[in-house]
Motif scaffolding. Structure first.
Motif, PDB file in Angstrom:
ATOM      1  N   CYS A 528       0.847  -1.188   0.000  1.00  0.00           N
ATOM      2  CA  CYS A 528       0.000   0.000   0.000  1.00  0.00           C
ATOM      3  C   CYS A 528       0.881   1.236   0.000  1.00  0.00           C
ATOM      4  N   GLN A 530       0.082   4.209   0.746  1.00  0.00           N
ATOM      5  CA  GLN A 530      -0.227   5.118   1.849  1.00  0.00           C
ATOM      6  C   GLN A 530       0.378   4.660   3.170  1.00  0.00           C
ATOM      7  N   CYS A 531       0.163   3.380   3.504  1.00  0.00           N
ATOM      8  CA  CYS A 531       0.541   2.951   4.852  1.00  0.00           C
ATOM      9  C   CYS A 531       1.548   1.798   4.849  1.00  0.00           C
ATOM     10  N   TRP A 533       1.195  -1.225   4.021  1.00  0.00           N
ATOM     11  CA  TRP A 533       0.642  -2.551   4.336  1.00  0.00           C
ATOM     12  C   TRP A 533       0.991  -3.528   3.209  1.00  0.00           C
ATOM     13  N   CYS A 568      -6.704  -1.281   0.443  1.00  0.00           N
ATOM     14  CA  CYS A 568      -5.789  -1.696   1.504  1.00  0.00           C
ATOM     15  C   CYS A 568      -6.599  -2.129   2.722  1.00  0.00           C
ATOM     16  N   CYS A 571      -5.717   0.643   5.675  1.00  0.00           N
ATOM     17  CA  CYS A 571      -6.136   2.049   5.638  1.00  0.00           C
ATOM     18  C   CYS A 571      -7.210   2.312   4.582  1.00  0.00           C
TER      19      CYS A 571
HETATM   20 ZN    ZN Z   1      -2.853   1.173   3.415  1.00  0.00          ZN
END
Ligand code: ZN
Ligand code: ADP
Ligand code: ZN
Length: 821
Positions: A528, A530-531, A533, A568, A571
């Motif tokens: 991911c 963004q985070c 993951w 995800c 998130c």
């Molecule tokens: Zn994420």
């Protein structure tokens, strides 16, 4: 009266044999190596192999009797049993485990659920009507299958009732054993004995005068057996042929059989392809090959094993063929070991052309029935004198082995990882050869450090081939620094400009290309943006590999799979991105970049079956396909003669692998893959993509400098106490509970340390520390080469028994891997 007992090898995970009494009526015909069915425990039956016959009655328990003998003659030889015993001792496993690995499933037995009435059962509660019904039937019949119970009771599905009665212990289950292998037969048609006279046949014609169809069938049969002459009357043909010629439904044939004019019998046919290939003469050897051949034979006067170190395409296989031919003339058997099924196709074609029906093939992609036939053939010494096979073929019942060829001896696929016996087929084959007083030839372009070391200390003989056949030059290897190219933004996805140019150039000249990436799937993981993951397997501690063609994430350790989530899971962002690249991604990139080229991919996903393998290799060989993309499957000994460019897409991933053999393996892989490049009259080119062109292993590959590579590796092995100077034993401690896994591992390691001191390393959490819900810890022991193995193994066993019999660690397991790869 004097009694006889038999020690039986059974497929149960207990480290001992089981003694049974031999009833007098079978005692006379029972021999070591025959299969028998014996009762085991209260309720079970197993099939096993007789290991030993004797008259020592066991004193401490009541001996049961052997149930049935399955064979008239032994299916396992005494030499084989000695060989099994050696494997069990050396690799620290049970004879039962070796038995399971050694025999093809068709010679082991299948079970079919049978239900028994338990005469000891005491009724202490009311039964339902259905339960009483089932019990009544079984009380009378004693035993029945669930199917039979359904029919007899007229209960639609008796299973739930049976299940309840099993829970109450009113019934028990036994395994009815049946022979798994039945020979395949075909229907044969001929004139019945009664009608094999001219007068009778005349009668038949008049009798059939109104049955036009049957008359036609009879006439056709007579034509097919060579005409209506008395000397042909006893001849037969297959029913299929007759049907095809004149009676597609088979109705008229059936009527003629009913009338007693024709007779139908079953004939056993071989499942193995007995096509009569045209036998070709052996190629004469070149002068360099001839010299090596003579040298091999000279060294065999003193050495039992020889390493033939020859660059790729130097004609090692041609030399093998000449040596095999010589053994066949002596009436000996030859075993030709290959590390991988993928390789058997090409070698089989080459050997079939020379040895025809004397050649048998044995590996797991053949059906079980086919494997049983090879086994039987060798046992009865019928056709096969040369066997091509992968590691399990060392278990065949040879009795006149003259030579074992171990091709690509450096390959780690010779080692069985799971389950036990965790044997190395190369090392084990050398022991097998010694038992037969046979010679061994190890061949490779990139020897393993261990084998080369054995030549240096004089244990093995050593013969070299320096030149490729017809003087084809070794390929030119060019590194491409992908870090630089990335910085200059010149990479197109994962391809450097030089690789793209070379591939295009080759295609323009109608030459072929191989692209190597040691990773299957589309991308090794998803992340991911963004985070960070990363999707992981639910059962193993490992990231899931993305396979684009079916949009799935697959675990390469346990096979668990699920669809790529849209968002995800941590998130809920939509920015899931593929990271890294596998063969599937390379395939997609190539198809986008070079839409005109025809492309094939060869990896575990596309070449799971024998047919699929063969198809890929054949279509590349025939030139239908321009670019072959593959994992290490394509690196091994395959011989294509129109490949001018080989691309290694990512050398770094091999070099950075955390293992003491990483450099050795990288050298082998890169050299082997490069060896696929080059054609008659033209030097091939290899483009090697890396971020570190100065890595010493890469330099050794470029300069084709095995000696330097060997010296550097050997120095490191000595310094850090690794093979060939030390012997390694790995232990995998497993428990479903992580905390307990850690505790057993600590307990076991401390116990080992109290014996072996600083030779013990660990416990460690391996890179993948959970597989299929088992939590794992690794422990390693390094033993000096001179130490008494027998003593070492006794002490190891002590430590294992002490750890596993500890009341807190009942559910733990400890797996042993001797000489791990
Ligand atoms: Zn994420
Ligand atoms: P290696 O096993 O060392 O990789 P091969 O035996 O496969 O080498 O030889 C490479 C190619 O050269 C094969 O196609 C083989 O048929 C051919 N070849 C090698 N030696 C001879 C020979 N003496 N006569 C004819 N062809 C040969
Ligand atoms: Zn998994």
């Amino acid at each position: 009266m004097y009694k006889i007992f038999a020690d039986i090898i059974l497929p149960v995970p207990l480290p001992r044999l089981f003694t049974y009494a031999v009833p007098w009526d079978i005692a006379e015909n029972l021999e070591v190596g025959m299969r028998v069915i014996v009762p085991f425990g209260k309720k079970k039956f197993y099939s096993g192999v007789v290991y030993q016959l004797h008259d020592n009655e066991p004193q401490d328990y009541e001996v049961k009797e052997i149930g049935t003998v399955l064979d008239e003659t032994p299916v396992v030889t005494i030499t084989q049993l000695n060989f099994w015993q050696w494997i069990a001792d050396y690799y620290m496993c049970t004879l039962g485990e070796v038995y399971k690995a050694a025999l093809p499933a068709g010679l082991k037995l299948e079970s079919e659920t049978k239900i028994h009435y338990n005469t000891d059962w005491e009724k202490d509660e009311a039964l339902t009507q259905k339960e009483s019904q089932i019990l009544d039937i079984l009380q009378e019949k004693k035993v029945a299958s669930i199917q039979e119970l359904n029919n007899l009771s007229e209960i639609k599905n008796a299973l739930p009732t049976v299940k309840r009665l099993l829970d109450k212990e009113a019934l028990f289950v036994s395994e009815k054993l049946k022979d798994g292998f039945k020979p395949r037969t075909q229907k044969i048609i001929g004139i019945s004995a009664k009608y094999q006279k001219e007068q009778m046949l005349q009668n038949a014609f008049s009798e059939l005068s109104r049955a036009k169809k049957q008359l036609e069938v009879l006439m056709t049969l007579l034509t097919l057996i060579g005409g209506a002459h008395p000397e042909n009357f006893a001849k037969t043909i297959t029913r299929d042929l007759l049907k095809k010629k004149c009676d597609p439904t088979g109705a008229a044939i059936r009527q003629l059989v009913q009338k007693g004019i024709l007779e139908e019998t079953d004939e056993i046919i071989s499942r193995l392809n007995q096509s009569d290939t045209q036998i070709k003469e052996l190629h004469p050897l070149t002068s360099e090959q001839e010299k090596a051949y003579t040298e091999i034979k000279a060294q065999y006067r003193e050495k039992d094993a020889i390493l033939l170190h020859g660059v790729t395409s130097s004609g090692k296989t041609e030399i093998y063929i000449h040596l095999i031919e010589e053994q066949i003339k002596l009436g000996n058997q030859v075993l030709y070991l290959l590390p991988e099924i993928a390789l058997t196709t090409q070698i089989t074609q080459r050997l079939k052309a020379v040895f025809g029906n004397k050649l048998g093939v044995y590996h797991s992609k053949y059906s079980d029935a086919e494997r049983v036939e090879v086994w039987d053939d060798i046992l009865k010494k019928n056709n096969y004198q040369v066997i091509i096979g992968v590691r399990s073929s060392i278990f065949l019942p040879f009795d006149k082995l003259g030579l074992i060829i171990i091709d690509e001896e450096h390959e780690n696929t010779y080692k069985q990882f799971d389950p036990a016996p965790r044997y190395h087929a190369r090392d084990t084959a050398i022991v097998l050869a010694a038992m037969h007083k046979a010679k061994v030839l190890l061949g490779t372009a990139t020897p393993s450090i261990e084998t080369y070391y054995n030549t240096q200390i004089g244990k093995f003989g050593f013969v070299e081939l320096f030149n490729r056949y017809e003087g084809i030059q070794m390929p030119e290897i060019i590194t491409s620094n992908v870090r630089e190219e990335r910085r200059k933004k010149r990479m197109v996805t994962n391809f450097s400009p030089i690789l793209i140019d070379e591939v295009k150039g080759a295609l323009a000249k109608n030459e072929q290309v191989i692209l190597f990436q040691n990773r299957r799937g589309f991308s090794p993981y998803i992340e991911c943006n963004q985070c960070a993951w990363v999707p992981k397997c639910d059962y193993c501690d490992v990231s899931m590999t993305y396979h684009k063609h079916n949009n799935q994430l697959i675990c390469h350790y346990c096979g668990h799979s699920y669809f790529l989530p849209r968002t995800c899971k941590a998130c809920e962002s939509h920015e899931l991105e593929t990271k890294g690249f596998g063969t599937e991604k390379i395939e997609e990139d190539v198809k986008l970049m070079l839409p005109e080229a025809s492309v094939l991919r060869m990896d575990l996903d596309t070449a799971r079956t024998r047919k699929a393998h063969e198809k890929i290799i054949n279509s590349f060989q025939s030139g239908e396909v321009d670019i072959l993309i593959g994992t290490q499957m394509i690196s091994k000994g395959l011989d294509f003669d129109n490949v001018s460019i080989v691309g290694i897409l990512n050398a770094d991933s091999m070099l950075n692998y955390p293992d003491f053999r990483a450099f050795e393996r990288s050298f082998q892989l890169m050299s082997q893959v490069s060896g696929r490049a080059g054609r008659k009259n033209k030097q091939g080119k290899v483009i090697l993509q890396t971020t570190n062109p100065d890595n010493p292993v890469i330099l050794d590959v470029i300069n084709n400098n095995f000696k330097n590579h060997y010296n550097e590796q050997l120095a490191e092995r000595e310094l850090f106490k690794y093979p060939p100077f030390y012997r390694l034993v790995y232990f995998t401690v497993r428990h479903k509970n992580n905390r307990l896994a850690e505790q057993v591992a600590d307990y076991f390691t401390n116990y080992l340390r109290s014996i072996f001191d600083s030779r013990v390393i660990g416990p460690q959490e391996p890179p993948v520390s959970k597989i299929q819900n088992w939590h794992l810890r690794k422990v390693m022991v390094k033993i000096e080469k001179g130490a008494s193995l027998k003593k070492v193994k006794e002490l190891i066993n002590q430590a294992i028994v002490a750890s596993l019999s500890h009341p807190a660690f009942k559910a733990a397991q400890i797996q042993i891997d001797v000489d791990p790869m």
